[in-house]
Design a protein around this motif. Structure first.
Motif, PDB file in Angstrom:
ATOM      1  N   ARG A  61       0.964  -1.240   0.219  1.00 30.71           N
ATOM      2  CA  ARG A  61       0.139   0.111   0.009  1.00 30.71           C
ATOM      3  C   ARG A  61       0.874   1.133   0.097  1.00 30.71           C
ATOM      4  NH1 ARG A  61      -2.772  -3.209  -1.523  1.00 30.71           N
ATOM      5  NH2 ARG A  61      -4.438  -4.439  -0.517  1.00 30.71           N
ATOM      6  N   SER A  62       2.046   1.220   0.687  1.00 28.78           N
ATOM      7  CA  SER A  62       2.742   2.309   0.689  1.00 28.78           C
ATOM      8  C   SER A  62       3.475   2.695  -0.740  1.00 28.78           C
ATOM      9  CB  SER A  62       4.161   1.875   1.806  1.00 28.78           C
ATOM     10  OG  SER A  62       4.792   3.247   1.873  1.00 28.78           O
ATOM     11  N   ALA A  63       3.917   1.498  -1.294  1.00 30.80           N
ATOM     12  CA  ALA A  63       4.357   1.673  -2.583  1.00 30.80           C
ATOM     13  C   ALA A  63       3.502   2.192  -3.683  1.00 30.80           C
ATOM     14  CB  ALA A  63       5.000   0.406  -3.200  1.00 30.80           C
ATOM     15  N   GLU A  64       1.837   1.724  -3.415  1.00 30.42           N
ATOM     16  CA  GLU A  64       1.272   2.190  -4.274  1.00 30.42           C
ATOM     17  C   GLU A  64       0.818   3.698  -4.162  1.00 30.42           C
ATOM     18  OE1 GLU A  64      -2.413  -1.109  -5.222  1.00 30.42           O
ATOM     19  OE2 GLU A  64      -2.068  -0.998  -3.173  1.00 30.42           O
ATOM     20  N   LEU A  65       0.842   4.220  -2.737  1.00 21.65           N
ATOM     21  CA  LEU A  65       0.527   5.483  -2.682  1.00 21.65           C
ATOM     22  C   LEU A  65       1.562   6.563  -3.301  1.00 21.65           C
ATOM     23  CD1 LEU A  65      -0.701   5.560   0.963  1.00 21.65           C
ATOM     24  CD2 LEU A  65      -1.834   6.476  -0.874  1.00 21.65           C
ATOM     25  N   GLU A  66       3.051   6.015  -3.158  1.00 20.91           N
ATOM     26  CA  GLU A  66       4.038   6.685  -3.531  1.00 20.91           C
ATOM     27  C   GLU A  66       3.761   6.739  -4.979  1.00 20.91           C
ATOM     28  OE1 GLU A  66       8.976   6.621  -3.285  1.00 20.91           O
ATOM     29  OE2 GLU A  66       7.835   5.046  -2.683  1.00 20.91           O
ATOM     30  N   ALA A  67       3.627   5.658  -5.767  1.00 17.68           N
ATOM     31  CA  ALA A  67       3.493   5.802  -7.218  1.00 17.68           C
ATOM     32  C   ALA A  67       2.086   6.500  -7.772  1.00 17.68           C
ATOM     33  CB  ALA A  67       3.223   4.443  -7.797  1.00 17.68           C
ATOM     34  N   LEU A  68       0.995   6.429  -7.236  1.00 16.81           N
ATOM     35  CA  LEU A  68      -0.029   7.384  -7.365  1.00 16.81           C
ATOM     36  C   LEU A  68       0.224   8.600  -7.261  1.00 16.81           C
ATOM     37  CD1 LEU A  68      -2.801   5.142  -5.865  1.00 16.81           C
ATOM     38  CD2 LEU A  68      -2.460   5.579  -8.245  1.00 16.81           C
ATOM     39  N   ALA A  69       1.046   9.149  -6.279  1.00 19.17           N
ATOM     40  CA  ALA A  69       1.330  10.481  -5.925  1.00 19.17           C
ATOM     41  C   ALA A  69       2.195  10.775  -7.388  1.00 19.17           C
ATOM     42  CB  ALA A  69       2.130  10.739  -4.675  1.00 19.17           C
ATOM     43  N   TRP A  70       2.968   9.997  -7.618  1.00 24.09           N
ATOM     44  CA  TRP A  70       4.198  10.514  -8.832  1.00 24.09           C
ATOM     45  C   TRP A  70       3.224  10.499 -10.059  1.00 24.09           C
ATOM     46  CZ3 TRP A  70       4.236   7.301 -13.128  1.00 24.09           C
ATOM     47  CH2 TRP A  70       5.082   7.775 -14.134  1.00 24.09           C
ATOM     48  N   LEU A  71       2.246   9.799 -10.084  1.00 19.89           N
ATOM     49  CA  LEU A  71       1.374   9.989 -11.271  1.00 19.89           C
ATOM     50  C   LEU A  71       0.239  11.154 -11.176  1.00 19.89           C
ATOM     51  CD1 LEU A  71       0.701   8.316 -13.996  1.00 19.89           C
ATOM     52  CD2 LEU A  71      -1.523   7.258 -12.739  1.00 19.89           C
ATOM     53  N   GLU A  72      -0.036  11.593  -9.975  1.00 19.76           N
ATOM     54  CA  GLU A  72      -0.652  12.731  -9.786  1.00 19.76           C
ATOM     55  C   GLU A  72       0.018  14.192  -9.948  1.00 19.76           C
ATOM     56  OE1 GLU A  72      -4.207  14.421  -9.068  1.00 19.76           O
ATOM     57  OE2 GLU A  72      -4.269  12.967  -7.430  1.00 19.76           O
ATOM     58  N   GLY A  73       1.673  14.119 -10.183  1.00 19.13           N
ATOM     59  CA  GLY A  73       2.672  15.006 -10.081  1.00 19.13           C
ATOM     60  C   GLY A  73       3.026  15.383  -8.717  1.00 19.13           C
ATOM     61  N   GLU A  74       2.883  14.622  -7.763  1.00 20.55           N
ATOM     62  CA  GLU A  74       3.192  15.257  -6.475  1.00 20.55           C
ATOM     63  C   GLU A  74       4.438  14.228  -5.973  1.00 20.55           C
ATOM     64  OE1 GLU A  74       1.902  17.952  -5.029  1.00 20.55           O
ATOM     65  OE2 GLU A  74       0.562  18.287  -6.329  1.00 20.55           O
ATOM     66  N   SER A  75       5.177  14.852  -4.997  1.00 17.22           N
ATOM     67  CA  SER A  75       6.337  14.102  -4.311  1.00 17.22           C
ATOM     68  C   SER A  75       5.666  13.368  -3.024  1.00 17.22           C
ATOM     69  CB  SER A  75       7.427  14.991  -4.026  1.00 17.22           C
ATOM     70  OG  SER A  75       8.317  14.415  -3.448  1.00 17.22           O
ATOM     71  N   PHE A  76       5.930  12.116  -3.073  1.00 15.72           N
ATOM     72  CA  PHE A  76       5.387  11.551  -1.811  1.00 15.72           C
ATOM     73  C   PHE A  76       6.670  10.642  -1.033  1.00 15.72           C
ATOM     74  CE2 PHE A  76       4.238   7.357  -0.084  1.00 15.72           C
ATOM     75  CZ  PHE A  76       3.333   7.936   0.688  1.00 15.72           C
ATOM     76  N   ILE A  77       6.790  10.654   0.090  1.00 21.40           N
ATOM     77  CA  ILE A  77       7.954  10.171   0.526  1.00 21.40           C
ATOM     78  C   ILE A  77       7.192   9.144   1.936  1.00 21.40           C
ATOM     79  CG2 ILE A  77      10.087  10.246   1.978  1.00 21.40           C
ATOM     80  CD1 ILE A  77      10.682  12.432   0.452  1.00 21.40           C
ATOM     81  N   PRO A  78       7.099   8.032   2.074  1.00 21.06           N
ATOM     82  CA  PRO A  78       6.334   7.248   2.895  1.00 21.06           C
ATOM     83  C   PRO A  78       6.932   7.574   4.358  1.00 21.06           C
ATOM     84  CG  PRO A  78       6.686   5.923   1.210  1.00 21.06           C
ATOM     85  CD  PRO A  78       7.752   7.116   0.783  1.00 21.06           C
ATOM     86  N   GLU A  79       8.293   8.050   4.429  1.00 17.78           N
ATOM     87  CA  GLU A  79       8.696   8.168   5.823  1.00 17.78           C
ATOM     88  C   GLU A  79       8.076   9.698   6.180  1.00 17.78           C
ATOM     89  OE1 GLU A  79      12.594   7.618   6.141  1.00 17.78           O
ATOM     90  OE2 GLU A  79      12.506   5.480   5.881  1.00 17.78           O
ATOM     91  N   GLN A  80       8.055  10.411   5.161  1.00 15.56           N
ATOM     92  CA  GLN A  80       7.624  11.953   5.545  1.00 15.56           C
ATOM     93  C   GLN A  80       6.162  11.957   5.831  1.00 15.56           C
ATOM     94  OE1 GLN A  80       9.821  14.630   5.229  1.00 15.56           O
ATOM     95  NE2 GLN A  80       8.074  15.496   6.505  1.00 15.56           N
ATOM     96  N   LEU A  81       5.284  10.894   5.332  1.00  8.31           N
ATOM     97  CA  LEU A  81       4.015  10.817   5.680  1.00  8.31           C
ATOM     98  C   LEU A  81       3.815  10.423   7.113  1.00  8.31           C
ATOM     99  CD1 LEU A  81       1.021  10.509   4.213  1.00  8.31           C
ATOM    100  CD2 LEU A  81       1.500   8.372   4.123  1.00  8.31           C
ATOM    101  N   ALA A  82       4.456   9.352   7.206  1.00  8.67           N
ATOM    102  CA  ALA A  82       4.651   8.793   8.810  1.00  8.67           C
ATOM    103  C   ALA A  82       4.937  10.203   9.828  1.00  8.67           C
ATOM    104  CB  ALA A  82       5.514   7.855   9.205  1.00  8.67           C
ATOM    105  N   MET A  83       5.906  10.807   9.422  1.00 10.98           N
ATOM    106  CA  MET A  83       6.299  12.067  10.560  1.00 10.98           C
ATOM    107  C   MET A  83       5.051  12.970  10.463  1.00 10.98           C
ATOM    108  SD  MET A  83      10.409  12.311  10.093  1.00 10.98           S
ATOM    109  CE  MET A  83      10.560  12.355   8.065  1.00 10.98           C
ATOM    110  N   ASN A  84       4.543  13.539   9.260  1.00 13.43           N
ATOM    111  CA  ASN A  84       3.742  14.702   9.321  1.00 13.43           C
ATOM    112  C   ASN A  84       2.328  14.327   9.811  1.00 13.43           C
ATOM    113  OD1 ASN A  84       5.754  16.076   8.212  1.00 13.43           O
ATOM    114  ND2 ASN A  84       4.804  15.936   6.186  1.00 13.43           N
ATOM    115  N   TYR A  85       1.885  13.056   9.441  1.00 13.83           N
ATOM    116  CA  TYR A  85       0.376  12.695   9.526  1.00 13.83           C
ATOM    117  C   TYR A  85       0.123  11.502  10.882  1.00 13.83           C
ATOM    118  CZ  TYR A  85      -0.222  15.400   5.567  1.00 13.83           C
ATOM    119  OH  TYR A  85      -0.567  16.352   4.463  1.00 13.83           O
ATOM    120  N   GLY A  86       1.228  11.014  11.474  1.00 15.30           N
ATOM    121  CA  GLY A  86       1.087  10.089  12.418  1.00 15.30           C
ATOM    122  C   GLY A  86       1.395   8.528  11.835  1.00 15.30           C
ATOM    123  N   TYR A  87       1.060   7.507  12.813  1.00 16.60           N
ATOM    124  CA  TYR A  87       0.988   6.264  12.612  1.00 16.60           C
ATOM    125  C   TYR A  87       0.015   5.525  12.210  1.00 16.60           C
ATOM    126  CZ  TYR A  87      -0.670   5.667  17.451  1.00 16.60           C
ATOM    127  OH  TYR A  87      -1.340   6.016  18.389  1.00 16.60           O
TER     128      TYR A  87
END
Length: 320
Positions: free
Chosen positions: A41-67
């Motif tokens: 799921r984390s890899a899917e989110l990262e790839a979908l964000a890339w397709l959206e034209g956004e930068s996604f770092i799974p660890e950044q998501l964890a730090m910014n939004y929680g566990y």
């Protein structure tokens, strides 16, 4: 089937089926499926964000939004509202099915504004649905390629039609099972660096003139099928990395008492996206002091690693 498609498409179709079958098999046999699912799921989110034209770092998501496993729902992108929501269809979706799928009915997150409902251009959606209904005679994986491309071109959403089209096509390609939440093909598109947006219009960097409609559709199908195969292969590689991590965990636990909480701590972190002392202490029924020592042991054994560089609210992920 062979009489309707080129040999290039047929070869890509076979490779895609094989790659997805191997990925589904690995998921079915993985000893800790929750961990593999979380990383897919984390890899899917990262790839979908890339397709959206956004930068996604799974660890950044964890730090910014929680566990929380659903912390990503705080993102203001169209694909977030549909991710992991089971599509209400098994065959080619109707316009009503798409509306039901994209409808936002998740409970509000305290302290965060509720996402605005996606604006849908009904005329464009209805026109796309009529066109999509004709794809039911095609093999499922090839139909999914046409679904993704046609939804993006119809653009029934003001933003995110390309990503939502890829998600609904991905879920159509893999109608059963837990392998995909809509982003397996996106993983492959990302890894292959496929110019998906350019292919949708039929113009890429190596084209001097616009491609014919047939040539454009052929290239879209090929890129999509290759992406499905690459996405399946990415899951297999992820399975291999996580199995090596589980082997390290087994070795580390073998030298400890049976009452050690190291294994449940590590598995809790593996189900991600990140672990804190407070969360681990509550889940394991330990004091914070004991949990802090346990996490330190896990880091020394190269099972966990810190992602917050010593900040006050430290977070940890598994070391794969």
């Amino acid at each position: 089937m062979s009489g309707h498609f080129s040999s290039v498409i047929l070869n890509a179709y076979g490779a895609a089926r094989e790659g997805l079958a191997r990925a589904e098999e690995r998921l079915a046999l993985f000893p800790e499926p929750a961990i593999l699912i979380a990383h897919i799921r984390s890899a899917e989110l990262e790839a979908l964000a890339w397709l959206e034209g956004e930068s996604f770092i799974p660890e950044q998501l964890a730090m910014n939004y929680g566990y929380s496993p659903r912390a990503w729902r705080r993102w203001p992108f169209a694909f977030v509202q549909a991710f992991e929501r089971k599509p209400p269809w098994s065959a080619i979706p109707t316009a009503d099915a798409i509306r039901a799928w994209l409808k936002t009915d998740d409970p509000a997150i305290e302290g965060w504004p509720s996402p605005a409902p996606l604006a849908i251009a009904d005329t464009r959606l209805e026109g796309w649905a009529r066109q999509a209904a004709r794809l039911s005679a095609l093999p499922r994986l090839i139909a999914s390629a046409d679904l993704a491309a046609s939804f993006a071109r119809a653009a029934p959403l003001p933003h995110g039609s390309i990503v939502i089209g890829a998600m609904l096509a991905d879920r159509h390609a893999m109608a059963k099972g837990k392998l995909s939440a809509g982003g397996i093909a996106a993983i492959g598109l990302n890894q292959n660096r496929a110019p998906w947006r350019a292919l949708l219009t039929g113009v890429t960097d190596d084209d001097l003139d616009e491609l014919t409609t047939h040539a454009r559709d052929e290239r879209c199908r090929l890129a999509w099928l290759e992406a499905l195969g690459a996405g399946g292969t990415a899951v297999v590689r992820l399975d291999q990395r996580l199995r090596l991590w589980l082997a390290r965990l087994d070795t580390a636990c073998a030298s400890r008492r049976k009452s050690s909480h190291l294994r449940p701590l590590a598995l809790l972190a593996g189900a991600g996206p990140s672990l804190t002392v407070a969360r681990a202490a509550k889940a394991l029924g330990l004091s914070r002091q004991a949990t802090t020592r346990l996490i330190a042991e896990a880091c020394q054994a190269h099972l966990l690693r810190e992602i917050t560089q010593g900040n006050a609210f430290r977070r940890y992920v598994i070391a794969v």
